[in-house]
Design an enzyme around this catalytic site. Structure first.
Site, mmCIF file in Angstrom:
data_model
loop_
_atom_site.group_PDB
_atom_site.id
_atom_site.type_symbol
_atom_site.label_atom_id
_atom_site.label_comp_id
_atom_site.label_asym_id
_atom_site.label_seq_id
_atom_site.Cartn_x
_atom_site.Cartn_y
_atom_site.Cartn_z
ATOM 1 N N PRO A 1 0.844 -1.194 0.000
ATOM 2 C CA PRO A 1 0.000 0.000 0.000
ATOM 3 C C PRO A 1 0.882 1.247 0.000
ATOM 4 C CG PRO A 1 0.059 -0.964 2.193
ATOM 5 C CD PRO A 1 0.782 -1.918 1.284
ATOM 6 N N LYS A 2 0.443 2.269 -0.686
ATOM 7 C CA LYS A 2 1.156 3.545 -0.670
ATOM 8 C C LYS A 2 0.626 4.343 0.523
ATOM 9 C CE LYS A 2 2.617 7.270 -3.763
ATOM 10 N NZ LYS A 2 2.262 8.403 -2.882
#
Length: 561
Positions: free
Chosen positions: A132-133
């Site tokens: 995930p960013k």
């Protein structure tokens, strides 16, 4: 006649459109003279600098994170239009007194990819992983023999703010590792959220909250406990992802919990959707795809690498540039400002115009062509403006219609400035009287041809006259005449509504002569009719234009009149 046709076609008061009638994407070079583009680019750069200083030096977020990212992209686009391709670096000059430090290894940026770019990236590579960013603030942590000796903010990727003292206060950042290793970690300090679902709460303010915690002089223990750490890389660690994850897990970091290999069953789209719609302890703004094997750290630079890309989530609010402002007058005389935008896309919906709903809102925001506004979708369907992000330096002159000029009893006849309200009245009338296939376009053509010049002007129109309108031939004229003839048989209640009788009146109270004789006191005696409605009803039934139309209907043997 041509001037009249153009005026009636779409009544625009004070509309000012940039670049003619051609719609282009806002990320293309604006159709401005070079001098104006330079002026607006400088203005945007100044806004970004203000946001950067507030964010990095004071811990205040003056703009939503998603809009900030779009504004920076727009700045880069405009600078490129001027021949300047220098990337935006928010912390090349740090104004806080805490000092700055060089990163042991550069913090690389990431190229952003769209759906097609992700397909190209994944089709040419094997053994890919995804994370995930996390939407927080990037940090570099340096350990010497297991002891934290340095923490540096991302800054410009080469140099950043010295955060060592504050990092020592964060419970989520270990001061001592369980194994006495000398190593450099790169990660994200994030604001801890409980079961946060990004798709449901995109504007969490999480990034600004972390920046605030790092900038405060004396944050509370509760604030320090709300700052979490996600380690997304170990530059001087093993180059193989699986080995790197195993060793990070042994050191107590949860990187492996949010780093997964891609396969046919669970590809990039699967994880992107899962993290966008699933509960996480942090805010995210996309995903990051990485090759399992990456170059050694000595080859790193602050420029985006080829072995990783970012795939952002679909925008949930868009930064839109105003192309023009139109003031529309509705059936009841309400003036509604309409913003024409350079098209943006939200949730797959192309948005090129949005209503401000009230003249008061436009006056408060003072929106002009060239201004940048934040647009969201209400209920995932209706575009709405939530804020003016910044205003253009060059302020176009606009003339809004006076709200006193238009009201419930104005524009029953086509006079100067009445085209829009009369058109709205006719469209409402045909709907109330059940005229099939007779809408705004038909009325506009009849107005343009001079066939209809008042609310009841259609009643005596002949097929020959109807054919004078653009697009109406013999067959269509005959069909229209049939609809007009059938409308005469509509109920008395439908006719009262079609004429624009205010709320509170009713056909059940009597025929036209009875209602015409009601005084203000008579109206107010009716249940549900207060002073305001009583005034409106008394004014409606006594208005000369309304009485003239009632006489026309009486002479035409319309029921109730």
């Amino acid at each position: 006649m041509q001037k009249r046709i153009k005026a009636a076609k779409r009544w625009l008061l004070g509309v000012w459109l940039i670049g003619g009638a051609v719609y282009v994407q806002a990320q293309e070079c604006p159709p401005w003279p070079r001098e104006q583009l330079a002026l607006e680019t400088q203005a945007l750069a100044e806004h970004v600098a203000i946001w950067d200083r507030a964010y990095h030096d004071q811990g205040k977020s003056l703009i939503d994170d998603e809009l900030y990212d779009q504004a920076v992209d727009r700045l880069a686009s405009w600078q490129a239009c001027l021949g300047d391709k220098t990337p935006h670096r928010p912390l090349t000059r740090v104004t806080r007194s805490g000092g700055t430090l060089n990163h042991p290894f550069a913090q690389t940026g990431l190229n952003k990819a769209d759906d097609a770019g992700v397909r190209r990236f994944t089709s040419r590579r094997e053994n890919l992983w995804i994370q995930p960013k996390v939407d927080g603030v990037a940090v570099t942590l340096r350990y010497q023999e297991g002891e934290l000796i340095e923490a540096v903010s991302r800054g410009d990727g080469e140099r950043g703010q010295d955060w060592t003292a504050r990092a020592h206060q964060l419970p989520a950042v270990p001061n001592l590792l369980p194994i006495p290793l000398s190593m450099v970690l790169q990660g994200e300090l994030y604001w801890v959220l409980n079961d946060h679902v990004q798709s449901q709460n995109p504007a969490s303010g999480a990034r600004g909250a972390v920046a605030g915690a790092m900038a405060q002089q004396s944050p509370s223990p509760d604030t320090l406990n709300r700052v979490g750490l996600f380690v997304w890389d170990w530059p001087d660690g093993p180059t193989d992802m699986a080995v790197r994850l195993a060793e990070l897990t042994a050191l107590g970091f949860d990187t492996a919990n949010y780093t997964h290999s891609l396969n046919e069953q669970r590809d990039a789209a699967y994880w992107r959707d899962a993290w966008f719609n699933g509960a996480l302890p942090f805010a995210t703004d996309g995903v990051v795809l990485k090759q399992a094997e990456r170059p050694g750290v000595q080859r790193w630079s602050s420029s985006p690498p080829e072995w990783a890309i970012a795939w952002k989530y679909p925008a949930q609010q868009a930064l839109a540039q105003v192309r023009g402002v139109e003031f529309r007058v509705g059936r009841t005389g309400r003036v509604t400002p309409l913003l024409w935008l350079y098209p943006v896309t939200l949730e797959g919906k192309r948005i090129s115009r949005v209503s401000l709903n009230s003249l008061e809102r436009w006056q408060a925001w003072d929106i002009r062509p060239g201004d940048q506004v934040a647009v969201t979708l209400a209920g995932l369907t209706i575009p709405q403006v939530t804020d003016v992000v910044w205003q253009a330096r060059e302020r176009a002159a606009l003339s809004a219609p006076s709200p006193e000029r238009y009201h419930l009893l104005s524009c029953f006849t086509l006079t100067s400035g009445c085209e829009a309200q009369l058109l709205a009245r006719l469209s409402f009338l045909s709907d109330q009287l059940g005229m099939l296939g007779v809408g705004e376009g038909t009325w506009q053509a009849l107005i343009d041809a001079g066939v209809v010049t008042d609310l009841l002007g259609w009643m005596e129109a002949t097929p020959t006259q109807l054919q004078q309108a653009h697009g109406i031939g013999a067959v269509r004229a005959a069909a229209l005449e049939a609809q007009f003839r059938a409308a005469r048989a509509a109920s008395y209640a439908a006719w009262l509504s079609a004429l624009g009788m205010p709320p509170g009146g009713s056909a059940q109270l009597g025929n036209w002569q009875t209602l015409e004789g009601y005084s203000r006191a008579n109206w107010q005696a009716i249940p549900g009719v207060g002073p305001v409605r009583a005034d409106a009803l008394a004014a409606f039934f006594s208005h000369p234009e309304v009485q003239r139309m009632a006489l026309t209907l009486q002479q035409s043997d319309i029921a109730g009149f």
